[in-house]
Design an enzyme around this catalytic site. Structure first.
Site, PDB file in Angstrom:
ATOM      1  N   HIS A  58       0.850  -1.193   0.000  1.00  0.00           N
ATOM      2  CA  HIS A  58       0.000   0.000   0.000  1.00  0.00           C
ATOM      3  C   HIS A  58       0.874   1.227   0.000  1.00  0.00           C
ATOM      4  O   HIS A  58       1.889   1.290   0.693  1.00  0.00           O
ATOM      5  CB  HIS A  58      -0.946   0.010   1.213  1.00  0.00           C
ATOM      6  CG  HIS A  58      -0.294  -0.311   2.515  1.00  0.00           C
ATOM      7  ND1 HIS A  58       0.038  -1.601   2.887  1.00  0.00           N
ATOM      8  CD2 HIS A  58       0.117   0.482   3.521  1.00  0.00           C
ATOM      9  CE1 HIS A  58       0.606  -1.583   4.073  1.00  0.00           C
ATOM     10  NE2 HIS A  58       0.688  -0.333   4.486  1.00  0.00           N
ATOM     11  N   LEU A  59       0.455   2.193  -0.792  1.00  0.00           N
ATOM     12  CA  LEU A  59       1.135   3.486  -0.859  1.00  0.00           C
ATOM     13  C   LEU A  59       0.338   4.454   0.004  1.00  0.00           C
ATOM     14  O   LEU A  59      -0.853   4.680  -0.235  1.00  0.00           O
ATOM     15  CB  LEU A  59       1.179   3.961  -2.312  1.00  0.00           C
ATOM     16  CG  LEU A  59       1.852   5.304  -2.583  1.00  0.00           C
ATOM     17  CD1 LEU A  59       3.296   5.307  -2.094  1.00  0.00           C
ATOM     18  CD2 LEU A  59       1.789   5.624  -4.074  1.00  0.00           C
TER      19      LEU A  59
HETATM   20  P1  AMP Z   1       1.622   0.108   7.368  1.00  0.00           P
HETATM   21  O1  AMP Z   1       1.970   0.338   8.817  1.00  0.00           O
HETATM   22  O2  AMP Z   1       2.487   0.852   6.396  1.00  0.00           O
HETATM   23  O3  AMP Z   1       1.522  -1.368   7.066  1.00  0.00           O
HETATM   24  O4  AMP Z   1       0.177   0.761   7.173  1.00  0.00           O
HETATM   25  C1  AMP Z   1      -1.004   0.079   7.438  1.00  0.00           C
HETATM   26  C2  AMP Z   1      -2.071   1.123   7.533  1.00  0.00           C
HETATM   27  O5  AMP Z   1      -3.325   0.487   7.413  1.00  0.00           O
HETATM   28  C3  AMP Z   1      -2.079   1.891   8.848  1.00  0.00           C
HETATM   29  O6  AMP Z   1      -1.899   3.284   8.588  1.00  0.00           O
HETATM   30  C4  AMP Z   1      -3.454   1.576   9.434  1.00  0.00           C
HETATM   31  O7  AMP Z   1      -4.020   2.670  10.121  1.00  0.00           O
HETATM   32  C5  AMP Z   1      -4.245   1.211   8.200  1.00  0.00           C
HETATM   33  N1  AMP Z   1      -5.386   0.347   8.423  1.00  0.00           N
HETATM   34  C6  AMP Z   1      -5.440  -0.779   9.183  1.00  0.00           C
HETATM   35  N2  AMP Z   1      -6.659  -1.328   9.124  1.00  0.00           N
HETATM   36  C7  AMP Z   1      -7.404  -0.535   8.314  1.00  0.00           C
HETATM   37  C8  AMP Z   1      -8.756  -0.575   7.846  1.00  0.00           C
HETATM   38  N3  AMP Z   1      -9.599  -1.541   8.224  1.00  0.00           N
HETATM   39  N4  AMP Z   1      -9.178   0.425   7.030  1.00  0.00           N
HETATM   40  C9  AMP Z   1      -8.347   1.402   6.653  1.00  0.00           C
HETATM   41  N5  AMP Z   1      -7.053   1.489   7.031  1.00  0.00           N
HETATM   42  C10 AMP Z   1      -6.597   0.532   7.862  1.00  0.00           C
END
Ligand code: AMP
Ligand code: ZN
Length: 113
Positions: free
Chosen positions: A99-100
């Site tokens: 994810h970006l």
């Molecule tokens: P990373 O730490 O780069 O893996 O980012 C994962 C991101 O996903 C974090 O910023 C979380 O807040 C976000 N995240 C986790 N669960 C959800 C969800 N159900 N909907 C939207 N964002 C989410």
């Protein structure tokens, strides 16, 4: 079982969708770290940047291009914005579907924490 972001892509888990096409889905982060915080994911599961293949180069370009388009649509093109891919533990990756992050709406420190 499908990963969290695959389930958001399929609609099984709700999210605030900002953009969708066959290759890319963008949705607002559930814990925003800036006034605008959007995640852009490929519709196809790829666990981390380490798992990209040469065939994925166009897909990654689509994520970056779409982030720039969304930043403009949200009104941040001139002010500026940050785009980030976290890869694995030391970078803080917590969801293993690439994810970006698109972050905008406040000053960003550098270097990042
Ligand atoms: P990373 O730490 O780069 O893996 O980012 C994962 C991101 O996903 C974090 O910023 C979380 O807040 C976000 N995240 C986790 N669960 C959800 C969800 N159900 N909907 C939207 N964002 C989410
Ligand atoms: Zn996935």
């Amino acid at each position: 079982m499908a990963c969290l972001f695959c389930r958001i892509v399929s609609g099984e888990i709700p999210a605030k969708i900002a953009y969708r096409d066959d290759d890319v889905v963008a949705f607002h982060d559930i814990t925003p770290q800036a006034p605008a915080h959007v995640l852009l994911v490929p519709t196809r599961h790829v666990s981390s940047l380490n798992d990209l293949t040469p065939a994925d180069q166009e897909l990654v370009g689509k994520l970056v291009y779409r982030a720039a388009q969304l930043a403009g649509e949200l009104g941040y093109a001139e002010r500026g914005y940050r785009t980030v891919f976290n890869c694995n533990a030391e970078a803080g990756q917590t969801v293993f579907h690439i994810h970006l992050h698109l972050l905008a709406g406040r000053s960003m420190g550098w270097p990042p924490g």
